[in-house]
Design an enzyme around this catalytic site. Structure first.
Site, short mmCIF file in Angstrom:
data_model
loop_
_atom_site.label_atom_id
_atom_site.label_comp_id
_atom_site.label_asym_id
_atom_site.label_seq_id
_atom_site.Cartn_x
_atom_site.Cartn_y
_atom_site.Cartn_z
N CYS A 86 0.84 -1.20 0.00
CA CYS A 86 0.00 0.00 0.00
C CYS A 86 0.88 1.26 0.00
O CYS A 86 1.57 1.52 -0.97
CB CYS A 86 -0.98 -0.04 1.16
SG CYS A 86 -2.40 1.07 0.93
N HIS A 178 -3.41 -4.93 1.26
CA HIS A 178 -2.84 -5.20 2.59
C HIS A 178 -2.83 -6.71 2.85
O HIS A 178 -3.77 -7.25 3.44
CB HIS A 178 -3.68 -4.51 3.67
CG HIS A 178 -3.52 -3.03 3.71
ND1 HIS A 178 -2.62 -2.39 4.54
CD2 HIS A 178 -4.15 -2.05 3.01
CE1 HIS A 178 -2.71 -1.09 4.37
NE2 HIS A 178 -3.64 -0.85 3.44
N GLU A 180 -1.32 -8.32 5.03
CA GLU A 180 -1.20 -8.62 6.46
C GLU A 180 -2.56 -8.70 7.15
O GLU A 180 -2.64 -9.17 8.29
CB GLU A 180 -0.32 -7.57 7.16
CG GLU A 180 -0.98 -6.24 7.43
CD GLU A 180 -1.06 -5.31 6.22
OE1 GLU A 180 -1.49 -4.15 6.40
OE2 GLU A 180 -0.71 -5.74 5.11
#
Length: 207
Positions: A86, A178, A180
């Site tokens: 990002c 993202h 994660e």
């Protein structure tokens, strides 16, 4: 042997990236110790490095003021893997389309900030990612898009709505989303343990 991973911790989902790195390492039979990087001096000891999202102008300013920027550039020049996600992708790019961002010029791409809308426009999409057998559940939050990969140095790994959202250039993997924020650690695995262009210490062979 145990690997040393760093998560640039000036902004973003630091703990989530650390957990994803640990899951990916376990899935690939590796041991890893993860450190949060807020000051200069730690990156040179890292085998793997993640640069999370956040606010790209703030991230770039802190990386340079804390002396971390040059260490990240040296990490990549040494062939060590970097995952930039990002806003991390924006900072890693060669052209962030924003004079306020002091880019690292590690990825030869042009980036458009907030290409898929603002916070309220966040969404999840099943992405077909090169190197992955099944679609990846990508989370987009104020996500950028990659506008230009015309010089051919960066390979597109995934696109959404006709726009590149994941690329690889040598030891670097950059994503507009993202990875994660999902329990699926395959993007971290792809960036750190399945990147043939990156240098990661090999497992020690038993006698």
């Amino acid at each position: 042997m145990s690997l040393t991973a760093g998560v640039v911790a000036v902004q973003g989902d630091v703990e989530e990236h650390a957990a994803a790195i640990e899951r990916a390492a376990q899935a690939h039979g590796r041991e890893v110790t993860v450190h949060e990087i807020r000051n200069a001096g730690l990156v040179p000891d890292c085998d793997l490095l993640a640069m999370p999202g956040g606010e790209s102008t703030t991230i770039s300013r802190l990386l340079h003021s804390e002396g971390i920027a040059a260490e990240i550039q040296a990490h990549v020049e040494a062939g060590k893997p970097l995952l930039a996600t990002c806003a991390g992708l924006i900072v890693a790019s060669s052209d962030p389309n924003d004079d306020r961002v002091d880019e690292l010029s590690l990825l030869d791409v042009t980036v458009e900030r907030n290409a898929f809308g603002r916070q309220k426009d966040s969404f999840e999409a099943p992405l077909d990612v090169a190197g992955l057998d099944e679609p990846y559940p990508a989370v987009f939050i104020r996500a950028p898009a990659i506008d230009d990969v015309s010089d051919g140095n960066a390979a597109v790994l995934a696109s959404w709505d006709g726009r590149p959202v994941a690329v690889q250039q040598g030891p670097i993997v950059g994503t507009a989303f993202h990875p994660e924020l999902t329990p699926d650690s395959r993007i971290h695995g792809l960036a750190f343990f399945e990147n043939d262009d990156a240098t990661v210490p090999a497992l020690e062979k038993s006698a």
